[in-house]
Scaffold this motif. Structure first.
Motif, PDB file in Angstrom:
ATOM      1  N   ALA A 192       0.814  -1.220   0.000  1.00  0.00           N
ATOM      2  CA  ALA A 192       0.000   0.000   0.000  1.00  0.00           C
ATOM      3  C   ALA A 192       0.846   1.270   0.000  1.00  0.00           C
ATOM      4  O   ALA A 192       0.390   2.321  -0.460  1.00  0.00           O
ATOM      5  CB  ALA A 192      -0.930  -0.003   1.213  1.00  0.00           C
ATOM      6  N   MET A 193       2.082   1.187   0.495  1.00  0.00           N
ATOM      7  CA  MET A 193       2.903   2.403   0.630  1.00  0.00           C
ATOM      8  C   MET A 193       3.504   2.865  -0.686  1.00  0.00           C
ATOM      9  O   MET A 193       4.122   3.929  -0.743  1.00  0.00           O
ATOM     10  CB  MET A 193       4.031   2.157   1.624  1.00  0.00           C
ATOM     11  CG  MET A 193       5.004   1.081   1.189  1.00  0.00           C
ATOM     12  SD  MET A 193       6.357   0.823   2.336  1.00  0.00           S
ATOM     13  CE  MET A 193       7.588   1.881   1.590  1.00  0.00           C
ATOM     14  N   CYS A 194       3.313   2.080  -1.773  1.00  0.00           N
ATOM     15  CA  CYS A 194       3.876   2.437  -3.090  1.00  0.00           C
ATOM     16  C   CYS A 194       5.375   2.717  -2.970  1.00  0.00           C
ATOM     17  O   CYS A 194       5.821   3.864  -3.108  1.00  0.00           O
ATOM     18  CB  CYS A 194       3.169   3.645  -3.685  1.00  0.00           C
ATOM     19  SG  CYS A 194       1.387   3.434  -3.889  1.00  0.00           S
ATOM     20  N   PRO A 195       6.182   1.701  -2.712  1.00  0.00           N
ATOM     21  CA  PRO A 195       7.606   1.920  -2.414  1.00  0.00           C
ATOM     22  C   PRO A 195       8.374   2.607  -3.536  1.00  0.00           C
ATOM     23  O   PRO A 195       9.393   3.244  -3.281  1.00  0.00           O
ATOM     24  CB  PRO A 195       8.123   0.499  -2.158  1.00  0.00           C
ATOM     25  CG  PRO A 195       7.141  -0.412  -2.813  1.00  0.00           C
ATOM     26  CD  PRO A 195       5.830   0.262  -2.687  1.00  0.00           C
ATOM     27  N   TRP A 196       7.908   2.483  -4.781  1.00  0.00           N
ATOM     28  CA  TRP A 196       8.621   3.138  -5.887  1.00  0.00           C
ATOM     29  C   TRP A 196       8.603   4.651  -5.718  1.00  0.00           C
ATOM     30  O   TRP A 196       9.588   5.320  -6.047  1.00  0.00           O
ATOM     31  CB  TRP A 196       8.000   2.718  -7.214  1.00  0.00           C
ATOM     32  CG  TRP A 196       6.516   2.963  -7.316  1.00  0.00           C
ATOM     33  CD1 TRP A 196       5.890   4.095  -7.751  1.00  0.00           C
ATOM     34  CD2 TRP A 196       5.479   2.054  -6.952  1.00  0.00           C
ATOM     35  NE1 TRP A 196       4.530   3.951  -7.688  1.00  0.00           N
ATOM     36  CE2 TRP A 196       4.239   2.702  -7.190  1.00  0.00           C
ATOM     37  CE3 TRP A 196       5.469   0.749  -6.443  1.00  0.00           C
ATOM     38  CZ2 TRP A 196       3.006   2.093  -6.946  1.00  0.00           C
ATOM     39  CZ3 TRP A 196       4.240   0.143  -6.199  1.00  0.00           C
ATOM     40  CH2 TRP A 196       3.032   0.811  -6.447  1.00  0.00           C
ATOM     41  N   ASN A 197       7.513   5.189  -5.176  1.00  0.00           N
ATOM     42  CA  ASN A 197       7.447   6.633  -4.938  1.00  0.00           C
ATOM     43  C   ASN A 197       8.355   7.052  -3.794  1.00  0.00           C
ATOM     44  O   ASN A 197       8.966   8.122  -3.831  1.00  0.00           O
ATOM     45  CB  ASN A 197       6.009   7.060  -4.644  1.00  0.00           C
ATOM     46  CG  ASN A 197       5.135   7.056  -5.886  1.00  0.00           C
ATOM     47  OD1 ASN A 197       5.617   7.290  -6.990  1.00  0.00           O
ATOM     48  ND2 ASN A 197       3.850   6.774  -5.720  1.00  0.00           N
TER      49      ASN A 197
END
Length: 572
Positions: free
Chosen positions: A383-388
């Motif tokens: 959910a944390m969108c690690p790429w961002n």
């Protein structure tokens, strides 16, 4: 509603009050003897497996880029990870003079209650849990990149998958698909209980090093030599060289701060006290140094092949798939990338899933156990969108250095730069470790009362002041404050050189200051249970009375019923 909530509860002793349910479930109790199955070979395989990951492969790249020669950088790796061992053992189990985790078979959140208090420990546990969830997502994103290379070796058209995601998402269809596939295959591997998951590390310890050695030989043969980096001298001299070696060494120590802090988690499963000692003292520097050496030689060979060193093994494997590779090349890339996927899964379980599971168990013991906590970390990691997050940290790093341009931020630097940026968190973790280790070894001298970890009786050793040990927090804050100015400098603020130098030694300064302040405060204001002579003993005689087989809906880790020993029953 109450009946529904009861169905969600994890296994715990019957008849506990609401307050006791906040301190107790089966995964927070001492590990029963039949689950203490980690032997010396399991700890050796664990560290060999944990060391084999993308970040370790690339860790020397930033050191060589800063001006060190390859052998100077490699010495820094040996020293840095060699220094880690004694700290980790001190917080886990140093041989016959045991530390908490392996002597009393309790995990980090419970050990932390001894120094910070029953409720004061929750802040430390939350810090470690949050970091584990963030790292889970980051390591999963790197694993997704390995997945993309593996799929390309089988289906070349993977690279040309049409993007259907908006630019605001920060990623594309292909990369997200690979990330999600990695995330999906990680889930069943996380299911086994902690005492059984050692087999995952044994498998990784076989396949991952085999793939690394094949990659090593393949690169040398293809380049017809080891490449120019081996012959590249240092560009630094005098004090500049000395401080750069210190910085490089400390980056290795800082990368291990999380595992030093939660060392009792795995040590609690040790079959014998000595099983958690020498395999870790020897295995940590040996494993990390060998993996980084493979990274040096393979990257040096890549400079001959491509005209510049390719430090990321993922990028290098991807390059091998360009220009119509042979079937043999595609098979080799498939095997190596598949092994790297296994390596990332093992690293994620070792450093993040188990840690998050143990920590979240202490934060929500009524509804979360180690297994559920690991899956919570996986959900947060998705959910944390690690790429961002990676892009945001890279942008922060490069904006803090005006001499760098956007072109400098290549994909192969992302995980390594993020590792350096996030390792600043060791400032907070080192202060926690300083308090914990000094409390056990110097203040209490091995004397504990296990029963008091699970009760809010006001005369309990760990109740302190409403469950908080303010001596520990004073020491913890002091350990942070000495580094806070240098930390500001690390993120771009102009600060005095002295503050920068102190921060470059952040693990030692944070650990040392917090330990000294805590010992000093206890000299004037001793905590309950302060020891006069060193003897590792549970003064509460807390031990299992009987086993019960009731379980919750997922039969989490079996169920062990623990009660107070005879001395406690008489006292009550």
């Amino acid at each position: 509603m109450s009946s529904f909530l009861r169905k969600l509860e994890v296994a715990h002793e019957p008849g506990l009050s609401s307050t006791e349910l906040f301190l107790n479930n089966d995964d927070l109790l001492p590990v029963p003897e039949e689950k203490r199955l980690w032997r010396s070979r399991n700890f050796a395989a664990f560290w060999l497996a944990d060391s084999f990951n993308i970040n370790t492969w690339m860790i020397v790249s930033s050191m060589i880029s800063a001006g060190l020669s390859w052998w100077q950088a490699w010495i820094c790796v040996w020293i840095g990870y060699g220094v880690v061992g004694p700290f980790l053992i001190a917080n886990a189990r140093p041989g016959s003079a045991a530390a908490l985790g392996a002597m009393f078979h309790i995990t980090f959140p419970v050990v932390n209650r001894a120094s910070f208090g029953l409720f004061g420990s929750l802040w430390c546990v939350f810090n470690r849990a949050a970091m584990a969830c963030i790292w889970w997502g980051v390591q999963a994103w790197i694993g997704g990149q390995c997945m993309e290379v593996m799929l390309r070796s089988i289906f070349p058209g993977t690279q040309n998958i049409k993007n259907s995601m908006s630019a605001s998402s920060g990623t594309n269809t292909r990369d997200f698909m690979c990330f999600f596939l990695y995330w999906l295959i990680s889930l069943p591997v996380m299911w086994p209980e902690m005492h059984k998951i050692r087999h995952v590390f044994t498998a990784k310890a076989i396949f991952a090093p085999t793939a690394g050695i094949i990659f090593f030989i393949w690169s040398i043969v293809k380049a017809k030599g080891v490449g120019p980096i081996i012959h590249q001298p240092s560009t630094l001299h005098g004090s500049a060289l000395g401080w750069q070696m210190v910085i490089s060494t400390m980056s290795c120590v800082s990368n291990m701060a999380t595992l030093i802090t939660n060392a009792p988690d795995f040590a609690s499963r040790a079959h014998r006290p000595r099983d958690a000692v020498w395999p870790q003292i020897i295995g940590i520097p040996l494993g990390f140094s060998l993996v980084s050496f493979l990274g040096i030689i393979v990257s040096s060979s890549s400079q001959v092949i491509y005209g510049e060193p390719v430090w990321s093994p993922i990028d290098l494997l991807g390059n091998l798939l360009n220009d119509n590779p042979s079937h043999a090349t595609r098979f080799g890339v498939w095997f190596i990338s598949a092994s790297f996927i296994l390596a990332q899964i093992g690293t994620n379980i070792a450093a993040n899933s188990v840690s998050a599971g143990c920590d979240l168990t202490a934060l929500f013991p009524r509804f979360i156990n180690i297994r559920r906590g690991g899956y919570v970390a996986a959900i947060v990691g998705l959910a944390m969108c690690p790429w961002n997050l990676l892009k945001a940290c890279i942008l922060c790093i490069y904006n803090s250095d005006p001499s760098r341009t956007n072109d400098d931020c290549s994909s192969q630097q992302n995980s390594n730069s993020f590792t350096s940026y996030l390792s600043a968190y060791s400032v907070f973790l080192s202060s926690i470790a300083g308090v914990m280790i000094s409390d056990y070894w110097v203040v209490r001298k091995g004397h504990i009362r296990v029963a008091d970890f699970y009760t809010t009786k006001r005369d309990g050793w760990y109740y302190y002041t409403f469950g908080v040990n303010f001596r520990a927090y004073a020491a913890y804050v002091c350990g942070i404050l000495i580094n806070v100015v240098g930390f500001a400098g690390a993120v771009g603020t102009k600060v005095p050189l002295a503050a920068t130098r102190i921060y470059e030694l952040s693990f030692f300064t944070g650990f040392g200051v917090s330990a000294i302040v805590y010992i000093g405060l206890n000299y004037f204001f001793p905590v309950p249970g302060s020891g006069k002579s060193f003897e590792e003993v549970d003064e509460s005689d807390f031990r299992p009375r009987e086993q019960h087989k009731e379980s919750t809906d997922d039969d989490v880790h079996g169920s062990e019923k623990y009660t107070y020993g005879e001395d406690d029953l008489k006292k009550d």
